[in-house]
Every structure is written in C-alpha cells, then in structure tokens.
Enzyme design. Structure first.
Site, short mmCIF file in Angstrom:
data_model
loop_
_atom_site.label_atom_id
_atom_site.label_comp_id
_atom_site.label_asym_id
_atom_site.label_seq_id
_atom_site.Cartn_x
_atom_site.Cartn_y
_atom_site.Cartn_z
N ARG A 1 23.56 54.24 52.87
CA ARG A 1 24.84 54.61 52.24
C ARG A 1 25.97 54.55 53.25
O ARG A 1 27.14 54.49 52.92
CB ARG A 1 24.74 56.00 51.59
N TYR B 1 46.49 46.42 36.57
CA TYR B 1 45.23 46.42 35.85
C TYR B 1 45.02 47.79 35.21
O TYR B 1 45.19 48.83 35.86
CB TYR B 1 44.08 46.08 36.82
N ASP C 1 46.80 44.87 45.53
CA ASP C 1 45.63 44.32 44.84
C ASP C 1 45.80 42.80 44.83
O ASP C 1 46.68 42.27 44.15
CB ASP C 1 45.59 44.91 43.41
N LYS D 1 35.85 39.17 40.37
CA LYS D 1 36.60 38.05 39.78
C LYS D 1 36.48 36.80 40.64
O LYS D 1 35.44 36.21 40.72
CB LYS D 1 38.06 38.47 39.58
#
Ligand SMILES: Cc1ncc(COP(=O)(O)O)c(C=O)c1O
Length: 275
Positions: free
Chosen positions: A55, A108, A183, A208
């Site tokens: 992690r 978004y 972004d 994407k």
C-alpha cells in the site's frame, strides 16, 4: 560516456515508447515484469524509501510513474492511484480547512460532486466559474485572495470542451497565495504540459487517453514540488486508493501507443470538422 535513454531529453512521442523500461542490460527483459507481492523483505528496521508493504510502494507502479512524470516534465515520478477520482481526492486534500476551491462549472461531474461533498461537510468553500472567461476567473481569484485558495483547472473541460488560459490564471492564483491543480486528462502531455505553465499538480484519469483501451480504471498525479508530492503520497498510503499491479501494467502498455492514437484521433476530428 554514451548518454543513456534516462538522461537524453526525448520528444513526448519517443518518451511514450522509451520511458519506464528496465535497464538495458544483457538478457534483461525489454518490457516491465508484473510484480505480485503485498509485502517486501527487510533486513533491517524500515527506512524512508523502503518498499515494506504494497500500500506504500510497489515495483509494479514505478515504470508507469517514471514514464508519466517524464512525459509531464515533472522533476519526480508521477503517483498512480486506483482511479482519477482517487487522485482528485488526494489533490483536494491539499486545501487547508477553511480554504476556497475555484472550479470550472463544467469540470468533470465527478470532480465537481466530490468537491461539493467536501464543501458540504464544511472543509472548504466551493466557487464555480466559466473557465473560458479569463476575466471572470481572474476576478474570482482576486475576490478569494489570501483565502487558502486552490484553483482547479480542466482544459478542455469534459464534456463542454472549454479551454482555459492556464498560464495567465496560474500566475494570478499564485500571486493570490493559491495552489493550482490542472486536470490534463483530455489533452494528455502530448498536447499540453501544464507544469510548464507553472501549475503545481497535474491530474489524470488514466482510464481515458493514457491507458487508452477501456480496460482499466486508474488515476495519477504529477508534480515537481517535493513537499506536495510527499503529502499526496502520504494521502494515497493512508486512504489506500492504490492501483493493482496488473492494471498499471496494462496502462503502461496502453501508453506506448498514446502519440499514435492522439495523432489519428486528431486527423479523424479534422475530417469530421470539415464535413
Ligand atoms: C476529465 C476527467 N477527470 C477525472 C475523471 C475521473 O476519473 P476516473 O473515472 O478514472 O475516476 C474523469 C472521468 O471521466 C474525467 O473525464
């Protein structure tokens, strides 16, 4: 000494193919192996930078993080997250309690909903702007001067495709004492590198363009600021929005064709625009 691929400046089209490869040694694999291990041996007490546990750090993330960091022109490897929104949550954690976040009103929807949910809990105030209206955004930044500001850019926005004047807005946000997150999901570093415009942190929904095959959900952040990177990495470790080794391997495999895919889709878009 012959310069290695690591220290020669490469064009983005070359970087997508060359970055994040294993060292070019005899009999070494050309492609990155997938490492499936939750835990790593230690022969002494753990020190900063040790792997320890999956992690915190994972060899499966390193090649992708190196490749994306170099593509975005960051001074450090990027940080990969389990999703774009996982990365967005880490980025928003940089806003001090009581601060202000300015977001494009057509950012978004998930990023807007996440920011709205945190604003609802009283963590910060959310202000939305038409990001293509530079004068209006500059006025909003001025209004929020010295209020622990984060300017959130998305250019072009999803889905309205509004374009922001990143460099101008970033300079104003910095002058007002703020941080800037951009972004870069839609442009990708093939078309724009917001860190070069002064932005502090770049965000990707790797899902994407970067991964490119609709087979993984992943996110990433890139920054040249070591202190911000440490905070973002600590957020990822503590909140656990970590990526699976196989997903990151697929994303790196997808990244290898990013430049070609961008070229082709722009050619396709140009034909459609003409029609
Ligand atoms: C521009 C943009 N940013 C962030 C996200 C969120 O990313 P993810 O779906 O990988 O969590 C998306 C998802 O559609 C997006 O289009």
């Amino acid at each position: 000494m012959t310069p290695s691929a690591e220290d020669t400046p490469l064009a983005p089209d070359t970087l997508v193919v060359a970055a994040g490869r294993p060292p070019r040694e005899h009999d070494a694999p050309v492609n990155t192996p997938i490492v499936l291990s939750s835990t790593f041996f230690g022969t002494r007490a753990p020190e900063p930078g040790d792997r320890v546990y999956g992690r915190m750090s994972n060899p499966a993330w390193d090649p992708f993080e190196e490749a994306l960091g170099r593509l975005e022109g960051a001074d450090h490897p990027a940080l990969v997250f389990s999703s774009g929104l996982g990365a967005a949550a880490a980025a928003l954690s940089l806003v001090p309690t009581g601060g202000v976040v300015i977001m494009p009103k057509h950012a978004y929807a998930g990023s807007l909903s996440l920011a709205a949910a945190e604003a609802h809990l009283g963590r910060f105030t959310l202000r939305t702007v038409n990001v293509a209206d530079t004068e209006a955004v500059l006025a909003e930044i001025e209004e929020q001067r010295e209020k622990k500001l984060m300017l959130w850019l998305e250019s072009p926005t999803n889905p309205m495709l509004e374009v922001a004047e990143t460099a101008v807005l970033t300079e104003a946000a910095h002058a007002a004492g703020g941080l800037v997150v951009a972004d870069n999901t839609f442009n990708t570093p093939i078309l724009s590198r917001p860190l070069e415009d002064g932005v502090d942190v770049v965000l990707h929904s790797v899902t994407k363009w970067l991964a490119g095959h609709s087979d993984v959900v992943l996110g990433a952040l890139a920054t040249s600021d070591s202190e911000l990177r440490e905070r973002l990495q600590a957020h990822r470790t503590l909140h656990g929005a970590i990526a699976g080794p196989f997903e990151v391997w697929l994303a790196l495999r997808g990244l290898r064709t990013l430049a070609l895919r961008m070229e082709r889709s722009q050619a396709n878009a140009a034909v459609l625009a003409e029609r």
